[in-house]
Design a protein around this motif. Structure first.
Motif, PDB file in Angstrom:
ATOM      1  N   THR A 299     -11.613 -23.850   5.165  1.00  0.00           N
ATOM      2  CA  THR A 299     -12.847 -23.142   5.522  1.00  0.00           C
ATOM      3  C   THR A 299     -13.080 -21.919   4.645  1.00  0.00           C
ATOM      4  O   THR A 299     -14.228 -21.614   4.283  1.00  0.00           O
ATOM      5  N   LEU A 300     -12.012 -21.198   4.298  1.00  0.00           N
ATOM      6  CA  LEU A 300     -12.175 -19.954   3.540  1.00  0.00           C
ATOM      7  C   LEU A 300     -12.741 -20.244   2.155  1.00  0.00           C
ATOM      8  O   LEU A 300     -12.311 -21.151   1.445  1.00  0.00           O
ATOM      9  N   GLY A 301     -13.741 -19.430   1.785  1.00  0.00           N
ATOM     10  CA  GLY A 301     -14.425 -19.618   0.511  1.00  0.00           C
ATOM     11  C   GLY A 301     -15.563 -20.610   0.593  1.00  0.00           C
ATOM     12  O   GLY A 301     -16.294 -20.784  -0.385  1.00  0.00           O
ATOM     13  N   ARG A 302     -15.749 -21.249   1.744  1.00  0.00           N
ATOM     14  CA  ARG A 302     -16.800 -22.239   1.919  1.00  0.00           C
ATOM     15  C   ARG A 302     -18.018 -21.617   2.576  1.00  0.00           C
ATOM     16  O   ARG A 302     -17.925 -20.667   3.335  1.00  0.00           O
ATOM     17  N   ARG A 303     -19.175 -22.208   2.307  1.00  0.00           N
ATOM     18  CA  ARG A 303     -20.379 -21.825   3.025  1.00  0.00           C
ATOM     19  C   ARG A 303     -20.361 -22.559   4.362  1.00  0.00           C
ATOM     20  O   ARG A 303     -20.127 -23.773   4.425  1.00  0.00           O
ATOM     21  N   VAL A 304     -20.588 -21.812   5.451  1.00  0.00           N
ATOM     22  CA  VAL A 304     -20.433 -22.377   6.782  1.00  0.00           C
ATOM     23  C   VAL A 304     -21.607 -21.989   7.669  1.00  0.00           C
ATOM     24  O   VAL A 304     -22.339 -21.038   7.381  1.00  0.00           O
ATOM     25  N   ARG A 305     -21.737 -22.729   8.745  1.00  0.00           N
ATOM     26  CA  ARG A 305     -22.616 -22.353   9.831  1.00  0.00           C
ATOM     27  C   ARG A 305     -21.776 -22.416  11.097  1.00  0.00           C
ATOM     28  O   ARG A 305     -21.153 -23.443  11.388  1.00  0.00           O
ATOM     29  N   VAL A 306     -21.766 -21.318  11.864  1.00  0.00           N
ATOM     30  CA  VAL A 306     -21.005 -21.267  13.108  1.00  0.00           C
ATOM     31  C   VAL A 306     -21.980 -21.073  14.257  1.00  0.00           C
ATOM     32  O   VAL A 306     -22.732 -20.094  14.282  1.00  0.00           O
ATOM     33  N   GLU A 307     -21.945 -22.020  15.184  1.00  0.00           N
ATOM     34  CA  GLU A 307     -22.789 -21.938  16.376  1.00  0.00           C
ATOM     35  C   GLU A 307     -21.968 -21.277  17.482  1.00  0.00           C
ATOM     36  O   GLU A 307     -20.967 -21.829  17.939  1.00  0.00           O
ATOM     37  N   THR A 308     -22.394 -20.092  17.899  1.00  0.00           N
ATOM     38  CA  THR A 308     -21.741 -19.403  19.007  1.00  0.00           C
ATOM     39  C   THR A 308     -22.564 -19.620  20.272  1.00  0.00           C
ATOM     40  O   THR A 308     -23.592 -20.302  20.260  1.00  0.00           O
ATOM     41  N   ALA A 309     -22.137 -19.028  21.358  1.00  0.00           N
ATOM     42  CA  ALA A 309     -22.861 -19.190  22.621  1.00  0.00           C
ATOM     43  C   ALA A 309     -24.243 -18.566  22.559  1.00  0.00           C
ATOM     44  O   ALA A 309     -25.147 -18.954  23.310  1.00  0.00           O
ATOM     45  N   THR A 310     -24.440 -17.605  21.641  1.00  0.00           N
ATOM     46  CA  THR A 310     -25.711 -16.874  21.598  1.00  0.00           C
ATOM     47  C   THR A 310     -26.380 -16.854  20.236  1.00  0.00           C
ATOM     48  O   THR A 310     -27.502 -16.361  20.116  1.00  0.00           O
ATOM     49  N   ASP A 311     -25.744 -17.385  19.202  1.00  0.00           N
ATOM     50  CA  ASP A 311     -26.251 -17.164  17.853  1.00  0.00           C
ATOM     51  C   ASP A 311     -25.832 -18.302  16.940  1.00  0.00           C
ATOM     52  O   ASP A 311     -24.909 -19.067  17.233  1.00  0.00           O
ATOM     53  N   SER A 312     -26.518 -18.410  15.803  1.00  0.00           N
ATOM     54  CA  SER A 312     -26.142 -19.318  14.725  1.00  0.00           C
ATOM     55  C   SER A 312     -25.955 -18.469  13.467  1.00  0.00           C
ATOM     56  O   SER A 312     -26.894 -17.816  13.005  1.00  0.00           O
ATOM     57  N   ILE A 313     -24.746 -18.447  12.936  1.00  0.00           N
ATOM     58  CA  ILE A 313     -24.408 -17.568  11.828  1.00  0.00           C
ATOM     59  C   ILE A 313     -24.132 -18.403  10.596  1.00  0.00           C
ATOM     60  O   ILE A 313     -23.275 -19.297  10.620  1.00  0.00           O
ATOM     61  N   VAL A 314     -24.848 -18.112   9.502  1.00  0.00           N
ATOM     62  CA  VAL A 314     -24.686 -18.839   8.242  1.00  0.00           C
ATOM     63  C   VAL A 314     -24.234 -17.868   7.163  1.00  0.00           C
ATOM     64  O   VAL A 314     -24.759 -16.761   7.049  1.00  0.00           O
ATOM     65  N   GLY A 315     -23.264 -18.274   6.381  1.00  0.00           N
ATOM     66  CA  GLY A 315     -22.784 -17.436   5.283  1.00  0.00           C
ATOM     67  C   GLY A 315     -21.519 -18.029   4.696  1.00  0.00           C
ATOM     68  O   GLY A 315     -21.191 -19.196   4.924  1.00  0.00           O
TER      69      GLY A 315
END
Length: 350
Positions: A299-315
């Motif tokens: 995962t490290l160094g990769r572009r990701v999207r993380v879906e949390t209970a309240t948000d969607s974080i891309v980076g």
């Protein structure tokens, strides 16, 4: 150490005579014979020779088979079939048990993370370790990361180049070609890579297309305690080991499928327990978890999207910090994510 475990330890060095063992352990010869018969009933075919008792040439997948030569402080409780290894481990923990590994050939019920349904057919390595660690609840996430490390190492020792997708998914393949940022999720059946209550997030009913690889294994950690102490902790670990590819749902794989041949589940389970113990049962073990996790992560160094209970974080995932939070550079600053579903992405221009 009980007579049975002492006998297993003695057999590691070669033939051992019953009278000598009885004298060493200060037990009767009848107690030694009873321990031998107990092992034989379990399928651990101890032979009697002129030189003494001898371990079988081939060790079966059983409590005695896994304990034989095991360099970890766990007693093994084996079941051919159980509803959930985590449930059984929880029963033992609430009764005061410590350092017990519940192992099953097959699980038939239970739940994974977020109460998702998981299946765990015969042929997998389904293990739940119940311990009573002297740590604060704040450090419990490190046990989940340690479990992912242990499973990854067990898969690698078996010959499969596994890697970890944050936080604890053990995968193989697809490190360079994951989903586009505009790809949607799809409905997948539950994956046997996550056992029913002995592993989590293997392949959920709404798993993203870009999971980062084919799922091999997963973790489900449970605990009971107070604000400043842990009463007990259960690390449930499930590996798709000696399972045929035709028995796996889309998106999942097994060691057998990747190696195109049978797998020694006893060795996989033993390696899993030994690596987990090295990180959680030694003085500096937990301090080594984050560096070890980083070394095995895709995962490290990769572009990701993380879906949390309240948000969607891309980076871009840039680090993992105590007690297991993923640090994401969004382009507008860094965000720390402690829990969520992570998807590996491809940049649109790629």
């Amino acid at each position: 150490m009980d007579t049975r475990r002492a006998l297993l330890a003695a057999l590691e060095e070669g033939p051992v005579a019953g009278p000598a063992l009885a004298e060493e352990l200060d037990v009767s010869r009848a107690a030694v014979w009873k321990a031998v018969e107990s092992l034989r009933e379990e399928g651990f075919a101890v032979a009697s020779t002129n030189e003494g008792y001898v371990a079988p040439a081939r060790l079966g997948y059983s409590a005695a088979g896994i304990e034989f030569g095991l360099d970890a402080p766990y007693a093994v409780e084996y079941h051919e079939r159980v509803s959930s290894t985590n449930d059984r481990a929880r029963e033992l923990a609430t009764e005061g048990a410590d350092r017990v590994a519940v192992v099953a050939d097959e699980q038939v019920g239970g739940r994974g993370r977020l109460n998702r349904e998981w299946v765990a057919p015969s042929g997998g390595v389904w293990v739940s370790v119940a311990t009573r660690p002297d740590v604060s609840p704040a450090r419990v996430p490190l046990f989940t990361l340690a479990a992912a490390i242990a499973m990854t190492d067990a898969c690698r020792e078996a010959g499969v180049d596994a890697h970890i997708k944050w936080p604890n998914d053990v995968l193989v393949g697809r490190e360079d070609g994951d989903s586009d940022e505009n790809e949607e999720t799809r409905e997948d059946p539950p994956s046997s890579a996550s056992s029913a209550s002995a592993a989590s997030s293997a392949s959920s009913a709404s798993a993203p297309i870009g999971r980062g690889g084919r799922k091999l294994a997963g973790v489900l950690t449970e605990m009971e305690g107070e604000a400043d102490r842990v009463s007990w902790l259960i690390a449930g670990m499930g590996i798709n080991a000696d399972i045929d590819a035709s028995d796996l749902p889309a998106g999942a794989t097994s060691l057998r499928a990747e190696l195109d041949g049978p797998v020694d589940r006893r060795r996989v389970a033993a390696t899993l327990l030994e690596r987990f113990a090295a990180l959680t049962e030694t003085a500096d073990g937990l301090d080594r978890v984050l560096p070890a996790w980083r070394e095995r992560a895709s995962t490290l160094g990769r572009r990701v999207r993380v879906e949390t209970a309240t948000d969607s974080i891309v980076g871009t995932a840039v680090d993992v910090v105590s007690p297991g939070a993923l640090v994401i550079d969004t382009g507008e600053g860094e965000r720390r994510v402690h829990a969520g579903d992570c998807e590996h992405l491809r940049d649109a221009e790629e």
